[in-house]
Design a protein around this motif. Structure first.
Motif, PDB file in Angstrom:
ATOM      1  N   VAL A 267      44.496  40.414  67.910  1.00 18.17           N
ATOM      2  CA  VAL A 267      45.572  40.596  68.890  1.00 18.17           C
ATOM      3  C   VAL A 267      46.919  40.245  68.277  1.00 18.17           C
TER       4      VAL A 267
ATOM      5  N   HIS B 258      50.490  50.449  75.348  1.00 16.34           N
ATOM      6  CA  HIS B 258      49.920  50.303  74.020  1.00 16.34           C
ATOM      7  C   HIS B 258      50.974  50.566  72.952  1.00 16.34           C
TER       8      HIS B 258
ATOM      9  N   GLN C 248      50.815  39.547  68.951  1.00 10.15           N
ATOM     10  CA  GLN C 248      51.633  39.074  70.070  1.00 10.15           C
ATOM     11  C   GLN C 248      53.111  39.310  69.805  1.00 10.15           C
TER      12      GLN C 248
ATOM     13  N   ASP D  90      45.802  44.779  71.042  1.00 14.16           N
ATOM     14  CA  ASP D  90      44.632  44.779  70.167  1.00 14.16           C
ATOM     15  C   ASP D  90      44.828  45.827  69.072  1.00 14.16           C
TER      16      ASP D  90
ATOM     17  N   SER E 280      53.735  39.768  75.020  1.00 15.54           N
ATOM     18  CA  SER E 280      52.651  40.719  75.266  1.00 15.54           C
ATOM     19  C   SER E 280      51.714  40.773  74.067  1.00 15.54           C
TER      20      SER E 280
ATOM     21  N   ALA F  65      46.280  43.868  75.572  1.00 14.95           N
ATOM     22  CA  ALA F  65      45.194  42.941  75.865  1.00 14.95           C
ATOM     23  C   ALA F  65      45.425  42.306  77.239  1.00 14.95           C
ATOM     24  N   ASP F  66      44.389  42.317  78.062  1.00 13.96           N
ATOM     25  CA  ASP F  66      44.470  41.705  79.403  1.00 13.96           C
ATOM     26  C   ASP F  66      45.625  42.264  80.224  1.00 13.96           C
ATOM     27  N   ASP F  67      45.848  43.559  80.095  1.00  8.53           N
ATOM     28  CA  ASP F  67      46.935  44.200  80.845  1.00  8.53           C
ATOM     29  C   ASP F  67      46.423  45.535  81.376  1.00  8.53           C
ATOM     30  N   PRO F  68      46.191  45.645  82.676  1.00  9.48           N
ATOM     31  CA  PRO F  68      45.625  46.878  83.240  1.00  9.48           C
ATOM     32  C   PRO F  68      46.594  48.051  83.267  1.00  9.48           C
TER      33      PRO F  68
END
Length: 304
Positions: free
Chosen positions: A255, A281, A257, A266, A263, A274-277
């Protein structure tokens, strides 16, 4: 068993020179145009005569090997097909020993390391006339870089190995939920239908150590590269959430950052958040070793 021919030692300087021969020939033809239509026609006819002469000689050499021994012919065929320079000349004259089906399959083998770095693969379904039909598998079906990979890596490799192929069709499975629409992926490759790409040498990327992140300027474009193990992952140097550069970004596992908004993305799975619906990207940039040189594919408006 016939003796295996001793390969001619590689000379990188000569290899580079001959790979650029087509550009030099075209430059000479363009210069001939300054002498008027007659001079240009004479120059083009001269090139055709020389090309036909060497094509006839190559064909005769292959026939001599075939007439001498089927085993020797097989050894020679495999050797010349494995040499990029010789193989390109054989393609020009329709003398390549491998079928178009095999050449397309071999070209796909060459881009599989890139696809594998994103957890995916590509299958050759069939070659129908001048069309190759492919299917993405694994995460490439939903990967934000799938469209870019098709346009910038697979198409480039297939058409270089098999100039007979004029179009590539991708067969996809039924869409899975919560995936980025295919149209939006293609928009990243062809916004307004006019975006093209070119391969740019970037040997500096090889200097990255495992676990290291680095920012680079390649052909005027700012890119960010990460090395995880032996694999390189390259992205546009821009956070999609805060629109700022990623200089100073930290890599924890896989990951990356953003140093400004925090934010996480990956990098192994095409830079998906990552962990963001939301589905945001990073913008992936295809990277391959072409002619022995690490290269990346950049859009023309970026490369310029």
């Amino acid at each position: 068993m016939p003796p295996v021919p001793t390969p001619i030692p590689d000379n990188p300087e000569d290899d580079t020179r001959w790979r650029a021969a087509g550009e030099r020939i075209q430059a000479l033809l363009d210069a001939s145009a300054a002498g008027g239509p007659g001079a240009l026609q004479n120059a083009e006819q001269l090139v055709r005569e020389l090309t036909d002469l060497y094509g006839a000689a190559l064909g005769r050499l292959l026939r001599i090997a075939s007439d001498s021994s089927p085993e020797l012919a097989q050894v020679v065929s495999e050797a010349v097909a494995a040499d990029d320079l010789v193989a390109s000349l054989l393609l020009v004259h329709g003398l390549h020993p491998h079928s178009v089906q095999r050449r397309v399959a071999d070209a796909l083998d060459g881009v599989r390391p890139y696809l594998g770095s994103h957890g995916g693969d590509v299958d050759l379904i069939e070659v129908d006339g001048t069309t190759a039909r492919l299917r993405f598998t694994g995460t490439c079906k939903s990967c934000p870089s799938s469209a870019a990979t098709l346009e910038l890596a697979i198409k480039d490799a297939v058409m270089a190995a098999a100039p007979e192929i004029t179009s590539i069709d991708v067969v996809t499975d039924m869409p899975e939920p919560d995936l980025i629409p295919a149209a939006s992926l293609l928009d990243r490759v062809h916004p307004n239908g006019h975006r093209h790409s070119s391969w740019q040498p970037a040997p500096v990327l090889d200097e990255l150590a495992p676990g290291e992140v680095g920012g680079f300027a390649v052909a005027g474009a700012a890119v960010l590269a990460c090395r995880i193990g032996a694999e390189l992952f390259v992205y546009r140097d821009r956070c999609p959430n805060c629109a700022r550069g990623l200089a100073g970004a930290r890599l924890t596992g896989t990951v990356l950052q953003c140093p400004h908004c925090g934010s996480g993305f990956d990098v192994v799975h095409a830079g998906i958040a990552a962990d963001d619906p939301s589905g945001s990207h990073l913008e992936p940039i295809p990277v391959l070793v072409r002619a022995g040189v690490r290269s990346i594919a950049l859009a023309e408006e970026v490369a310029s």
